[in-house]
Design a protein around this motif. Structure first.
Motif, PDB file in Angstrom:
ATOM      1  N   THR A 194     -35.004 -38.546 -13.429  1.00 48.39           N
ATOM      2  CA  THR A 194     -35.588 -37.231 -13.123  1.00 48.39           C
ATOM      3  C   THR A 194     -36.666 -36.868 -14.137  1.00 48.39           C
ATOM      4  O   THR A 194     -37.778 -36.435 -13.775  1.00 48.39           O
ATOM      5  N   VAL A 246     -29.209 -28.897 -20.560  1.00 50.08           N
ATOM      6  CA  VAL A 246     -29.352 -29.186 -19.140  1.00 50.08           C
ATOM      7  C   VAL A 246     -30.409 -28.267 -18.532  1.00 50.08           C
ATOM      8  O   VAL A 246     -30.546 -27.107 -18.909  1.00 50.08           O
ATOM      9  N   VAL A 247     -31.195 -28.813 -17.609  1.00 50.11           N
ATOM     10  CA  VAL A 247     -32.277 -28.069 -16.959  1.00 50.11           C
ATOM     11  C   VAL A 247     -32.035 -28.086 -15.456  1.00 50.11           C
ATOM     12  O   VAL A 247     -31.677 -29.121 -14.884  1.00 50.11           O
ATOM     13  N   ASP A 248     -32.224 -26.930 -14.820  1.00 46.57           N
ATOM     14  CA  ASP A 248     -32.130 -26.867 -13.368  1.00 46.57           C
ATOM     15  C   ASP A 248     -33.366 -27.536 -12.776  1.00 46.57           C
ATOM     16  O   ASP A 248     -34.482 -27.001 -12.877  1.00 46.57           O
ATOM     17  N   ASN A 253     -35.874 -32.139 -25.740  1.00 47.26           N
ATOM     18  CA  ASN A 253     -34.797 -31.512 -24.983  1.00 47.26           C
ATOM     19  C   ASN A 253     -34.170 -32.479 -23.985  1.00 47.26           C
ATOM     20  O   ASN A 253     -32.954 -32.477 -23.774  1.00 47.26           O
ATOM     21  N   ALA A 254     -35.017 -33.330 -23.372  1.00 43.80           N
ATOM     22  CA  ALA A 254     -34.494 -34.287 -22.396  1.00 43.80           C
ATOM     23  C   ALA A 254     -33.559 -35.298 -23.046  1.00 43.80           C
ATOM     24  O   ALA A 254     -32.618 -35.794 -22.409  1.00 43.80           O
ATOM     25  N   THR A 262     -31.450 -24.114 -25.908  1.00 41.41           N
ATOM     26  CA  THR A 262     -31.633 -24.873 -27.138  1.00 41.41           C
ATOM     27  C   THR A 262     -32.921 -24.404 -27.816  1.00 41.41           C
ATOM     28  O   THR A 262     -33.733 -23.680 -27.218  1.00 41.41           O
ATOM     29  N   GLU A 277     -35.858 -25.704 -25.831  1.00 44.77           N
ATOM     30  CA  GLU A 277     -36.105 -24.961 -24.596  1.00 44.77           C
ATOM     31  C   GLU A 277     -36.792 -23.630 -24.879  1.00 44.77           C
ATOM     32  O   GLU A 277     -37.719 -23.225 -24.147  1.00 44.77           O
ATOM     33  N   GLY A 288     -28.115 -24.047 -18.555  1.00 47.11           N
ATOM     34  CA  GLY A 288     -26.887 -24.363 -19.281  1.00 47.11           C
ATOM     35  C   GLY A 288     -26.805 -23.685 -20.620  1.00 47.11           C
ATOM     36  O   GLY A 288     -26.010 -24.089 -21.480  1.00 47.11           O
ATOM     37  N   ASP A 312     -26.752 -32.188 -26.204  1.00 42.66           N
ATOM     38  CA  ASP A 312     -26.128 -30.858 -26.174  1.00 42.66           C
ATOM     39  C   ASP A 312     -26.036 -30.373 -24.726  1.00 42.66           C
ATOM     40  O   ASP A 312     -27.024 -30.404 -23.988  1.00 42.66           O
ATOM     41  N   PRO A 313     -24.874 -29.905 -24.272  1.00 42.23           N
ATOM     42  CA  PRO A 313     -24.737 -29.411 -22.886  1.00 42.23           C
ATOM     43  C   PRO A 313     -25.704 -28.276 -22.549  1.00 42.23           C
ATOM     44  O   PRO A 313     -26.061 -28.097 -21.387  1.00 42.23           O
ATOM     45  N   ARG A 314     -26.131 -27.540 -23.580  1.00 45.29           N
ATOM     46  CA  ARG A 314     -27.057 -26.443 -23.311  1.00 45.29           C
ATOM     47  C   ARG A 314     -28.436 -26.951 -22.905  1.00 45.29           C
ATOM     48  O   ARG A 314     -29.262 -26.192 -22.389  1.00 45.29           O
TER      49      ARG A 314
END
Length: 582
Positions: A522, A402-404, A393-394, A47, A50, A44, A398-400
């Motif tokens: 998750t 998101v983790v696949d 991060n979890a 950050t 990330e 996404g 922030d929409p960025r």
């Protein structure tokens, strides 16, 4: 003494080929999970957390990849159906029937030990060498650093009592230093410089070492027949025990080290490791080249072994690892608390290597050995920082952030497979060989042991990583770590003792796990296997020091190593037949 650089040595073209092939394997083992992690974290956008996670993963992945790469190579060596020594050291000269002319000193270094028990472990070796008619080629030197005078008096009495029972008492020599300058390494170097006349080689033994005559004679003949070699390290395995912690720890290490040791012996070749004991050393080059430097701050080096190996190789001598299980044993710490104390001592010593990397006396492979020794502990704070960054991060809205999930789980699994590769491939090697399965007590018992040990080790890793991280921070702030005597006796750990020692490990684990739970299922399920050990640190410590559980494991054959099934084992049975049946 001939210059080893002018005597037949390892084929440089072969070693370059092996090392380039190994480098390609390691790079592949790094690149694939890092690419998956890049895809997961950048799903996404990026950050700061990330980016930090990926940079930290890139920093630690080469070390993790060396574990996987060495295990893969070692597994191939062990499955090749040939003598592993001939595969990893193809130009070795070895005639097991050659007349032994090499005179070898057996060095036992002790400090505040149960001397009677130490000598009882060496006695069978001396008797077996005499029985084979080669006892006159060896002599035992007990080198003491005991400072307490009452303990020293007891120690001297034990030595004299042992001497009185020897067929050749003149082959036993005892010396206690008034000052233990340089720790164990200083003790050995004092012997080499002042007391080694008449001996060409020495075998270094720790207080808990056991070596068979077959192993000692193999080492002595290898050293005698290969004049370019200054040091040959054996593959050291653990002695049978009914104590839960060392029993499970050594079970996993036993089959895991088989693959790992064969792998590093293959690609390191003449630049092999030294683990400080159960190795044979040529005295002249060790005396001339392996005296440890003093650190820039004036401190003495704590972890001497890898530095000595690198000094020998820098001077042109070969350092070899014989990857065979051949009768070379040690004991492991009896509980989690003793394991962590030893771990901190080793970590303090290995981190000193930072100050040595620029010294001109090392070859490039010697520096790689020192870097690998540093990374053995430096990975812990890196992974701890990754866990904190992953939590930040979890929890980030922030929409960025998101983790696949698919790519992230795949990257985690690949990193875990590389980390656990020595154990997994070592277990697979045993499982694929009928004779090996039988030696380990049969396929069913071995599989059960592998499963129990995997859970045991999965819980141990976060406890150890947290402990190393905090202790490393304390050392950075000025805490000094000494080389205190080890506690080797088995004993129960009371709940109160475990809680006082491990409360903060539990608190850190709970805090991180709650944080991931707040981020969603998750994130919680991803973190659970990585943090469960920290949360359960105190009960884990108590349970793995419980003698009753140890007895049950022995009766069930869980965690049994081959010596427990071998009638010719040099060790007594752990339980009497009556106790086994009870």
């Amino acid at each position: 003494m001939p210059d080893p650089r002018h005597v037949r040595a390892a084929d440089p073209a072969l070693m370059w080929f092996r090392r380039l092939a190994y480098l390609a394997l390691v790079l592949a083992c790094c690149a694939i999970p890092l690419a998956l992690l890049w895809r997961a974290l950048g799903a996404g956008g990026w950050t700061v957390a990330e980016a930090l996670i990926w940079v930290l993963a890139a920093a630690v992945s080469p070390w993790i990849a060396t574990l996987g790469g060495s295990a893969i190579v070692g597994f191939a060596v062990l499955m090749a159906g040939r003598d592993p020594l001939r595969v990893v050291w193809p130009d070795a000269r070895f005639d097991p029937d050659a007349t032994l002319t090499l005179r070898t000193a057996l060095l036992v270094c002790i400090r505040n030990e149960d001397t009677e028990a130490v000598l009882a472990r060496v006695g069978p070796l001396l008797a077996a060498l005499d029985a084979r008619g080669v006892g006159d080629r060896f002599a035992l030197f007990v080198l003491s650093d005991t400072q307490d005078r009452d303990l020293a008096a007891t120690e001297a009495e034990a030595v004299e009592a042992f001497r009185a029972g020897l067929a050749h008492p003149q082959r036993l020599h005892y010396r206690r230093r008034e000052s233990n300058e340089g720790f164990k390494a200083g003790n050995v170097m004092e012997f080499v410089q002042n007391r080694s006349a008449g001996f060409e080689a020495m075998i270094t033994l720790d207080a808990d070492s056991v070596m068979t005559a077959e192993c000692v004679l193999r080492l002595a003949r290898l050293m005698q027949q290969n004049p370019t070699v200054a040091l040959i390290q054996t593959l050291i395995v653990a002695q049978p025990t009914a104590a839960v912690f060392p029993r499970l720890f050594q079970f996993g290490m036993r089959h895991g080290m088989r693959a790992y040791a064969a792998g590093i012996a293959w690609w390191q070749g003449p630049d092999g490791p030294y683990w400080g004991h159960n190795a044979i050393i040529r005295i002249a080059p060790f005396r001339d080249h392996a005296e440890l430097p003093v650190l820039p701050n004036g401190a003495r080096i704590l972890s001497h072994d890898q530095v000595e190996a690198a000094l020998l190789r820098g001077a042109g001598w070969e350092v070899r690892l014989d990857p065979l299980e051949q009768g070379s044993y040690e004991a492991n710490p009896p509980s989690l608390l003793e394991f962590m104390r030893r771990d901190v001592r080793w970590m303090a010593g290995n981190l000193q290597y930072f100050a040595l990397l620029r010294l001109p006396v090392f070859s490039w492979m010697g520096r790689i050995q020192l870097v690998l020794a540093i990374l053995l502990f430096l990975w812990s704070p890196i992974v701890a920082a990754m866990a904190v960054a992953a939590l930040v991060n979890a929890l980030d809205a922030d929409p960025r952030a998101v983790v696949d999930a698919g790519s992230g789980v795949a990257a985690t699994i690949l990193f875990a497979l590389l980390f656990f590769a020595p154990k997994l491939l070592g277990a697979l090697e045993v499982a694929l060989k009928p004779a090996a399965r039988a030696a380990w007590g049969g396929g069913g018992r071995f599989a059960a042991g592998v499963a129990v040990e995997f859970v045991f080790y999965l819980l141990l890793v976060p406890i150890s990583a947290l402990n190393q991280t905090v202790e490393m921070a304390a050392m950075a702030l000025g805490r000094r770590v000494g080389w205190a005597p080890q506690r080797r006796e088995d004993r129960r750990v009371p709940v109160g003792v475990a809680l006082r020692a491990l409360w903060w490990h539990t608190l850190a684990g709970v805090a991180l796990l709650v944080g991931f739970a707040l981020a969603g299922w998750t994130a919680f399920l991803w973190a659970l296997p990585l943090l469960a050990g920290a949360v359960l640190a105190a009960p884990y410590c108590v349970l793995t020091a419980d003698p009753a559980l140890g007895v049950r494991l022995v009766r069930a054959g869980i965690g049994a190593i081959p010596e427990e099934h071998d009638p010719a084992s040099p060790f007594p049975k752990l339980l009497s037949p009556q106790a086994r049946a009870a």
